[in-house]
Design an enzyme around this catalytic site. Structure first.
Site: not given
Ligand SMILES: [Zn+2]
Length: 482
Positions: A420, A395, A279, A261-262, A437, A314, A259, A397
């Site tokens: 977790s 890590g 994500h 995005i790093d 973790c 552009c 999940q 929920s």
């Protein structure tokens, strides 16, 4: 609600047909269909609420019971915890129809009491009502319990977890913000972290608006004013990322659904084909006007500087445009460059012309209001579901869709391990390994005889593992002397 209408042969929990027959009707009525309709209308009320409790209760609140309350005998007229567990096991063993036959139809227990076995306090507004009044509530409670994944009884101890790691060949790892926090990356979607307090000065009513696609389109500078805090500063990764890479090296990693995005998985060396970024991520970016794509690195400098990165494609077109004779320039356009090349026109009406801006480069993370990447469902359902032999959740929920759905989508006999700081109650994992973790995975590797090297793991680290009282499958990990 899958109890209504009842499939043939099943006994639905519903208002008894007898009552319908007593109704004075002018025309002959199929009693059973009326009964079903009545029952259906009860269930329809919860259609927009997954749990249904609020809608069922009207103004009154239906209270949920925890197992501890059953164990301590605090609710008058409720099942004991032992009775409750027996009822739940029986339901899962024989199915809903047979269970209802065996209990309610044979009147071996009242619906009112049976509700407590599935965690519901009989609501005050039904006090003194006939037992049938509890049937709709019980129907929902039974359905809910039946659709819940059951913990597998064979997996409980650390040794079980280690054995699963060693023996499994196709492991799904589900990860969330908790695996990056040891690197100082904030859990940015969570409302109670430092990042969101930074946003107050931006005048946002809800900090999540930073990640709202409509807000981004209106004013991208809001997002970019905080994006620099989310971007990892160096090519570092946590021991937990290292653990995922180790599973890959051992040929055991089926897919890492993250999940985050790093894009830190890449720093650890996890291959792109083994990752689904649920994500999206900062690994690439797309122009909002012309859809020109670049690798994330290309705009990191701009992001770090707190600027709004603009599209080079552009800009080139605009510059080329500027060199053309006046009559060949484009009319003003709100929506970009390449796409409306055909709108070049030969009028020399200068009033129509305005200097266009290049598009903004939007990192390919999924904003609120945008669709999730297709890859997620496609891979999970059409590929991984058949192959997976172990699920490890780390890590997170597991409260945010779609990842929250994953444990329920996979076959129920596949063991699931949860790592977790705090346990979750809404889904039944087989083994809960609680703690930092990074500490949990390093200890698991130690016990598996695997070499998880990472500068954040002290070579002489000793970890205490203690069971949580009352839960044979829940264990707390703590570094000795920490
Ligand atoms: Zn562009």
């Amino acid at each position: 609600m899958d109890l209504v209408p009842a499939p043939s042969g099943e006994t639905p929990v519903k208002v008894p047909v007898v009552e319908v027959e007593a109704v004075d009707v002018a025309e002959p009525v199929n009693a059973e269909s009326v009964a079903l309709e009545e029952a259906s209308s009860v269930y329809e009320t919860d259609s927009d609420d997954s749990d249904g409790w609020d809608a069922m209760s009207g103004d009154d609140t239906i209270q949920m019971l925890r197992d501890e309350q059953l164990r301590d005998g605090l609710v008058p007229g409720a099942c004991t915890l032992e009775e409750a567990v027996t009822f739940r096991n029986r339901l899962h063993a024989i199915g809903k129809a047979a269970f209802v036959e065996e209990t309610i139809v044979r009147e071996t227990v009242t619906a009112k009491k049976l509700c407590t076995a599935f965690g519901i306090v009989p609501p005050a507004f039904l006090e003194g009502a006939p037992d049938e009044s509890f049937h709709p509530l019980l129907a929902i409670a039974i359905s809910r319990e039946f659709s819940r994944r059951r913990k597998l009884p064979d997996y409980n101890t650390i040794d079980d977890a280690v054995r699963l790691l060693r023996e499994s060949k196709n492991i799904i790892v589900l990860t969330g913000a908790g695996i990056s926090t040891s690197l100082g990356i904030p859990d940015f979607r969570s409302k109670d972290t430092g990042l969101y307090s930074k946003l107050e000065h931006l005048g946002l009513s809800d900090p999540q608006e930073v990640f709202d696609i409509h807000v981004f389109r209106e004013d991208p500078s809001i997002f970019f004013s905080i994006a620099k805090d989310i971007l990892p500063t160096e090519k570092k990764y946590s021991p937990t990322h290292g653990f995922i890479k180790l599973l890959q090296d051992k040929g055991k990693l089926l897919t890492n659904y993250t999940q985050n995005i790093d894009n830190i998985e890449a720093n650890a060396g996890v291959l792109p084909e083994n990752i689904v970024q649920c994500h999206g991520s900062f690994a690439s970016a797309t122009c909002v006007k012309c859809e020109h794509k670049v690798s994330g690195d290309a705009i990191f400098g701009e992001i770090k500087a707190g600027n709004v990165p603009e599209c080079s494609a552009c800009r080139q077109i605009i510059e080329a445009d500027a060199l053309k004779p006046q009559g060949l320039k484009r009319k003003r356009s709100s929506n970009g460059c390449q796409k409306d090349r055909k709108e070049f026109e030969d009028s020399s009406d200068e009033e129509d012309y305005e200097i266009p801006n290049p598009g903004v480069m939007k990192p390919d993370i999924t904003f609120f209001g945008e669709d999730l990447p297709d890859e997620f469902g496609r891979r999970l359902i059409h590929h991984d579901r058949e192959l997976v032999d172990l699920v490890i959740v780390i890590g997170t929920s597991l409260k945010v869709a779609p990842v929250a759905e994953v444990p329920g989508i996979l076959p129920r006999d596949i063991p699931q391990i949860y790592i977790s700081r705090t346990p979750v109650s809404h889904t039944g994992f087989d083994i809960d390994l609680l703690g930092d973790c990074d500490v949990v995975v390093s200890e698991l590797c130690r016990r598996a005889g695997w070499d998880l090297k990472h500068h954040m793991i002290p070579v002489d680290e000793k970890v205490d593992v203690t069971p949580v009282e009352g839960y044979e499958s829940r264990h707390v990990f703590q570094v000795v002397g920490a």
